[in-house]
Design an enzyme around this catalytic site. Structure first.
Site, PDB file in Angstrom:
ATOM      1  N   SER A 140       0.948  -0.835   0.065  1.00  0.00           N
ATOM      2  CA  SER A 140       0.066  -0.071   0.345  1.00  0.00           C
ATOM      3  C   SER A 140       0.911   1.481  -0.547  1.00  0.00           C
ATOM      4  O   SER A 140       1.602   1.403  -1.165  1.00  0.00           O
ATOM      5  CB  SER A 140      -1.435   0.394   1.371  1.00  0.00           C
ATOM      6  OG  SER A 140      -1.539   1.362   0.746  1.00  0.00           O
TER       7      SER A 140
ATOM      8  N   ASP B 274      -3.297   6.375  -3.268  1.00  0.00           N
ATOM      9  CA  ASP B 274      -2.209   5.860  -2.794  1.00  0.00           C
ATOM     10  C   ASP B 274      -1.455   4.863  -3.503  1.00  0.00           C
ATOM     11  O   ASP B 274      -2.139   4.261  -4.864  1.00  0.00           O
ATOM     12  CB  ASP B 274      -1.762   5.261  -1.538  1.00  0.00           C
ATOM     13  CG  ASP B 274      -2.904   4.180  -1.428  1.00  0.00           C
ATOM     14  OD1 ASP B 274      -3.674   4.268  -1.824  1.00  0.00           O
ATOM     15  OD2 ASP B 274      -2.807   3.256  -0.018  1.00  0.00           O
TER      16      ASP B 274
ATOM     17  N   ASP C 117      -6.432   2.501  -3.122  1.00  0.00           N
ATOM     18  CA  ASP C 117      -7.394   1.741  -2.166  1.00  0.00           C
ATOM     19  C   ASP C 117      -7.626   3.115  -1.030  1.00  0.00           C
ATOM     20  O   ASP C 117      -8.621   2.985  -0.557  1.00  0.00           O
ATOM     21  CB  ASP C 117      -6.923   0.925  -0.924  1.00  0.00           C
ATOM     22  CG  ASP C 117      -5.823   0.423  -0.650  1.00  0.00           C
ATOM     23  OD1 ASP C 117      -4.958   1.401  -0.440  1.00  0.00           O
ATOM     24  OD2 ASP C 117      -5.583  -0.519   0.756  1.00  0.00           O
TER      25      ASP C 117
ATOM     26  N   ASP D  69      -1.446   2.034  -4.515  1.00  0.00           N
ATOM     27  CA  ASP D  69      -2.193   0.619  -4.810  1.00  0.00           C
ATOM     28  C   ASP D  69      -3.986   1.394  -5.099  1.00  0.00           C
ATOM     29  O   ASP D  69      -4.777   0.647  -4.999  1.00  0.00           O
ATOM     30  CB  ASP D  69      -2.423  -0.188  -3.914  1.00  0.00           C
ATOM     31  CG  ASP D  69      -2.797  -0.587  -2.165  1.00  0.00           C
ATOM     32  OD1 ASP D  69      -2.548   0.827  -2.415  1.00  0.00           O
ATOM     33  OD2 ASP D  69      -3.445  -1.219  -1.584  1.00  0.00           O
TER      34      ASP D  69
END
Length: 554
Positions: free
Chosen positions: A154, A307, A311, A309
């Site tokens: 992440s 961000d 999410d 990734d």
């Protein structure tokens, strides 16, 4: 020098399929054997334990050793997870969808996992290319899979990677919770104890999902908020923070009818080095500076940022009083606006947020006759709130489409925010004015955070123990009215390593260790009579909270 560490390192070296980490570890062993104190300490750090598998899966720094993310550790995790799924579905052939982002080695870890799942007799389905985490979460439900694995860390520092696990079936593609984490961890440990990774069966007989999975996600997410008339000519800026969000978001924007943004060119393509930011997290100081400069040059009305990734979602608006001329909205501000949006159109159901997020969401829920749930931190809990319509956490995570994705989703949240802004535009309001109208309707809430990053995580435990042994009577100049220790929570209530301080003026301070980083966090919430009053209360509370969390360590 510990002979046990040397033995563990040599055993690890013998089964490592990655030449880069073999060379790395060989050099450390050679220096340690020559008596280099730094290498001896490095070896101990790499092999004194192993990365723990928990409800967030695995996450850590890349490198050789059991306490790092690498192909041996990931291979053991995949074999252990396969054994767990076999036990969970003994009469069936479990299926697993595997996704990966643009971080270093994400694609390698994903392919290793697919081969090991297939070698264990599972139906393994690898997503067709690097994609956002929400697409993987969607795919678990869309394909009716038994489970999903996303290789991502992440918004962690550039040298980290991770391994995130979802369960299908009755769990509906949500992240795992206890006791599944402990059961999976036991299977992983059994693999590590009994087998050299080279003896774990592998097969290249895995599937590669076609683009129809991505097409279905795009279609479902575009329906979150088809563009209203106010979207026409709307100037805005977007950054992917060197991550994987842009390709998918662009297709959704085109499908839903929104104007394309001016993109932050230096950050729009996936790059696991994250060369323009120290931490690829929109919350970190400096991470959005390029966005601010791009937006100023473009004459943008607002900025959206995912961000790496995709999410999480950050939103920024012009602010003449800010150093860069822009202000990033807090996760609570965005969450309250999106919660208000959801509540206005809901015919029933519930709103939910983590217990460290703004108490304003409960006010919104009650105003609109909806149920409200405060959960432990993390979408593994928020997504399980009964009859969920919308959920959020203050760390820039939002769940706006629970029938599609049972996890935080920065892309669907971006679409929802675009719809909200465009509708406000159509009504003659800016986003700043919409925020002001929210406060006039529900109250002037303000939130803040005190965050302490440590090198030694044991410091966090000592601070928490000190706060329990000698709790503060005041925070700043305001008396503590009562304290909730969630380690002693009543049955059916959220339970965890969390201390909640309720102050005499209605303010709240919540202290807890971070679940993903070596940080202690204090979450601050106030409600004032005006924006200025709320800001003053928050500033005083922050100063007091810094003293409180520093006191137990001296």
């Amino acid at each position: 020098m510990s002979a046990a560490h040397l033995d563990a390192a040599r055993a690890w070296l013998a089964q490592d399929p990655d030449s880069a980490t073999r060379d790395e570890l060989t050099a450390v062993i050679d220096r340690a054997e020559a008596g280099d104190p730094g290498a001896i300490a490095d070896l101990a750090d790499r092999f004194d334990g192993r990365l723990a598998f928990g409800t967030a899966g695995l996450r850590g720094a890349l490198g050789a050793g059991s306490n790092r993310m690498n192909r041996v550790l990931v291979g053991q995790a995949a074999a252990g997870f396969a054994a767990y799924l076999r036990d969970r579905e003994p009469e069936a052939t479990p299926s697993v969808v595997i996704g990966y982002d643009g971080r270093r080695n994400s694609d390698v870890f994903a392919r290793d996992s697919a081969e090991i799942f297939a070698g264990a007799g599972l139906r393994a389905i690898l997503l067709p290319r690097l994609l956002p985490t929400p697409v993987l979460a969607f795919a678990v439900r869309h394909l009716g899979a038994s489970a999903g694995v996303m290789v991502t860390a992440s918004h962690n520092p550039p040298d980290d990677n991770g391994y995130k696990v979802y369960l299908g079936g009755a769990e509906e593609g949500a992240q795992i919770v206890s006791p599944a984490d402990a059961e999976i961890a036991a299977h992983i440990q059994a693999v590590a104890d009994r087998a050299d990774l080279g003896s774990v069966p592998r097969s290249e007989d895995y599937e590669i999902a076609d683009e129809s999975v991505v097409d279905a996600y795009v279609a479902a997410t575009a329906l979150v908020a088809p563009a209203p008339a106010g979207a026409a000519g709307m100037p805005w800026v977007y950054t992917a923070m060197h991550g994987v969000g842009w390709a998918t978001l662009r297709r959704i924007l085109e499908t839903a009818g929104y104007p394309l943004p001016t993109v932050v060119a230096e950050q729009i393509e996936p790059d696991g080095r994250f060369p323009t930011v120290a931490f690829p997290n929109p919350e970190e100081p400096g991470a959005m500076d390029l966005s601010y400069r791009t937006a100023t040059a473009a004459g943008a009305e607002f900025i959206l940022a995912n961000d790496p990734d995709a999410d999480r979602l950050a939103v920024a608006i012009p602010d003449a009083t800010a150093a860069e001329g822009w202000r990033r909205l807090t996760g609570n501000e965005v969450g309250l606006l999106l919660g208000w949006r959801a509540a206005r159109t809901a015919s029933g159901g519930s709103l939910a947020c983590s217990l460290v997020s703004s108490p304003g969401l409960q006010v919104v829920a009650e105003h609109h006759g909806l149920d409200f749930h405060a959960t432990l931190t993390g979408f593994k809990w928020i997504s399980r709130a009964p009859d969920l319509v919308f959920g959020f956490e203050e760390a820039l995570g939002y769940l706006v489409n629970p029938e599609t994705v049972r996890d935080k989703d920065g892309i669907s949240a971006a679409v929802a925010m675009l719809g909200l802004i465009a509708q406000a535009r159509e009504d003659g309001e800016t986003l700043a004015e919409l925020l002001a109208r929210f406060s006039e309707t529900f109250g002037f809430f303000a939130s803040g955070q005190v965050s302490i990053r440590v090198d030694d995580v044991s410091v966090i435990g000592r601070i928490m123990a000190g706060l329990r042994a000698a709790p503060p009577a005041v925070v700043g100049t305001v008396a503590v009215d009562r304290i909730d220790d969630l380690l002693e929570a009543a049955p059916g209530q959220p339970s965890g390593d969390v201390l909640r301080f309720w102050l005499a003026d209605g303010s709240r301070v919540i202290v807890r260790p971070s679940g993903t980083e070596p940080k202690l966090k204090a979450y601050l919430d106030v409600r004032g009579d005006s924006a200025a009053d709320a800001a003053a209360r928050l500033a005083a509370l922050e100063a007091g909270a810094r003293v409180v969390v520093a006191t137990p360590e001296g």
